[in-house]
Design a protein around this motif. Structure first.
Motif, PDB file in Angstrom:
ATOM      1  N   TYR A 279      41.300  47.202  40.527  1.00  0.00           N
ATOM      2  CA  TYR A 279      41.107  48.436  40.008  1.00  0.00           C
ATOM      3  C   TYR A 279      42.234  49.159  39.049  1.00  0.00           C
ATOM      4  O   TYR A 279      41.611  49.538  38.677  1.00  0.00           O
ATOM      5  CB  TYR A 279      41.161  48.989  41.718  1.00  0.00           C
ATOM      6  N   LEU A 280      43.004  48.966  39.952  1.00  0.00           N
ATOM      7  CA  LEU A 280      44.347  49.826  39.222  1.00  0.00           C
ATOM      8  C   LEU A 280      44.900  49.662  37.914  1.00  0.00           C
ATOM      9  O   LEU A 280      45.141  49.937  37.082  1.00  0.00           O
ATOM     10  CB  LEU A 280      46.263  49.222  39.635  1.00  0.00           C
ATOM     11  N   GLY A 281      44.823  47.927  37.230  1.00  0.00           N
ATOM     12  CA  GLY A 281      44.686  47.440  36.339  1.00  0.00           C
ATOM     13  C   GLY A 281      43.473  48.007  35.456  1.00  0.00           C
ATOM     14  O   GLY A 281      43.487  48.122  34.279  1.00  0.00           O
TER      15      GLY A 281
ATOM     16  N   ALA B  85      45.294  42.032  46.055  1.00  0.00           N
ATOM     17  CA  ALA B  85      44.043  42.268  45.303  1.00  0.00           C
ATOM     18  C   ALA B  85      43.173  42.687  44.554  1.00  0.00           C
ATOM     19  O   ALA B  85      42.674  43.059  43.355  1.00  0.00           O
ATOM     20  CB  ALA B  85      43.572  40.456  44.864  1.00  0.00           C
ATOM     21  N   THR B  86      42.548  42.905  45.155  1.00  0.00           N
ATOM     22  CA  THR B  86      41.193  44.369  44.816  1.00  0.00           C
ATOM     23  C   THR B  86      41.950  45.532  44.412  1.00  0.00           C
ATOM     24  O   THR B  86      41.264  46.013  43.114  1.00  0.00           O
ATOM     25  CB  THR B  86      40.342  43.755  46.288  1.00  0.00           C
TER      26      THR B  86
ATOM     27  N   LYS C 249      53.898  46.084  40.394  1.00  0.00           N
ATOM     28  CA  LYS C 249      54.751  45.547  41.476  1.00  0.00           C
ATOM     29  C   LYS C 249      53.506  45.006  42.464  1.00  0.00           C
ATOM     30  O   LYS C 249      53.364  44.393  43.573  1.00  0.00           O
ATOM     31  CB  LYS C 249      54.842  46.612  41.982  1.00  0.00           C
ATOM     32  N   LEU C 250      52.061  45.732  42.704  1.00  0.00           N
ATOM     33  CA  LEU C 250      51.250  45.712  43.731  1.00  0.00           C
ATOM     34  C   LEU C 250      51.007  44.491  43.246  1.00  0.00           C
ATOM     35  O   LEU C 250      50.708  43.122  43.886  1.00  0.00           O
ATOM     36  CB  LEU C 250      50.365  46.533  43.643  1.00  0.00           C
ATOM     37  N   MET C 251      50.253  44.065  42.075  1.00  0.00           N
ATOM     38  CA  MET C 251      49.916  42.164  41.865  1.00  0.00           C
ATOM     39  C   MET C 251      50.963  41.604  41.880  1.00  0.00           C
ATOM     40  O   MET C 251      50.974  40.057  42.170  1.00  0.00           O
ATOM     41  CB  MET C 251      49.495  42.574  39.940  1.00  0.00           C
TER      42      MET C 251
END
Length: 112
Positions: A12-14, A7-8, A40-42
């Motif tokens: 950061y990517l967002g 999530a962290t 994808k990560l989220m």
């Protein structure tokens, strides 16, 4: 720990996408651009959150606690609701423009 890390880093990517760096990639995005990797990560983080909630509900039931009235269940529903809303906001990016993007940014940052 895995969920918090996902999530962290996803947050950061967002923010990197929001700041205009979405076309870049790094070693942690596995060859994809930041813009491609963020959702994808989220999605994976939301899936792990969902699995954690299921485990907590089962454990509470095994201990004889009220099934959907426990603090764990209420927190799980609130968290999943916020994440679902967060996941739905990009559908409004084209029609909602900057307001939808700002809502996604603020909600995502405050949820994480």
């Amino acid at each position: 720990t895995v969920l918090a890390t996902m999530a962290t880093f996803g947050s950061y990517l967002g923010w990197q996408v929001r700041l205009g760096n979405g076309g870049e990639s790094n070693a942690l995005t596995l060859g994809e651009t930041i813009r491609e990797f963020h959702p994808k990560l989220m999605t994976g983080a939301m899936f792990f959150f969902f699995l954690g909630g299921q485990g907590g509900l089962v454990l509470g039931k095994a201990q004889g606690l009220p099934f959907l009235e426990s603090p764990h269940a209420m927190t799980a529903f609130a968290g999943l609701g916020l994440l679902a809303l967060q996941a739905a906001l990009p559908l409004a990016f084209e029609s909602g423009g900057a307001a939808a993007r700002n809502a996604h940014t603020v909600l995502g940052t405050s949820t994480m």
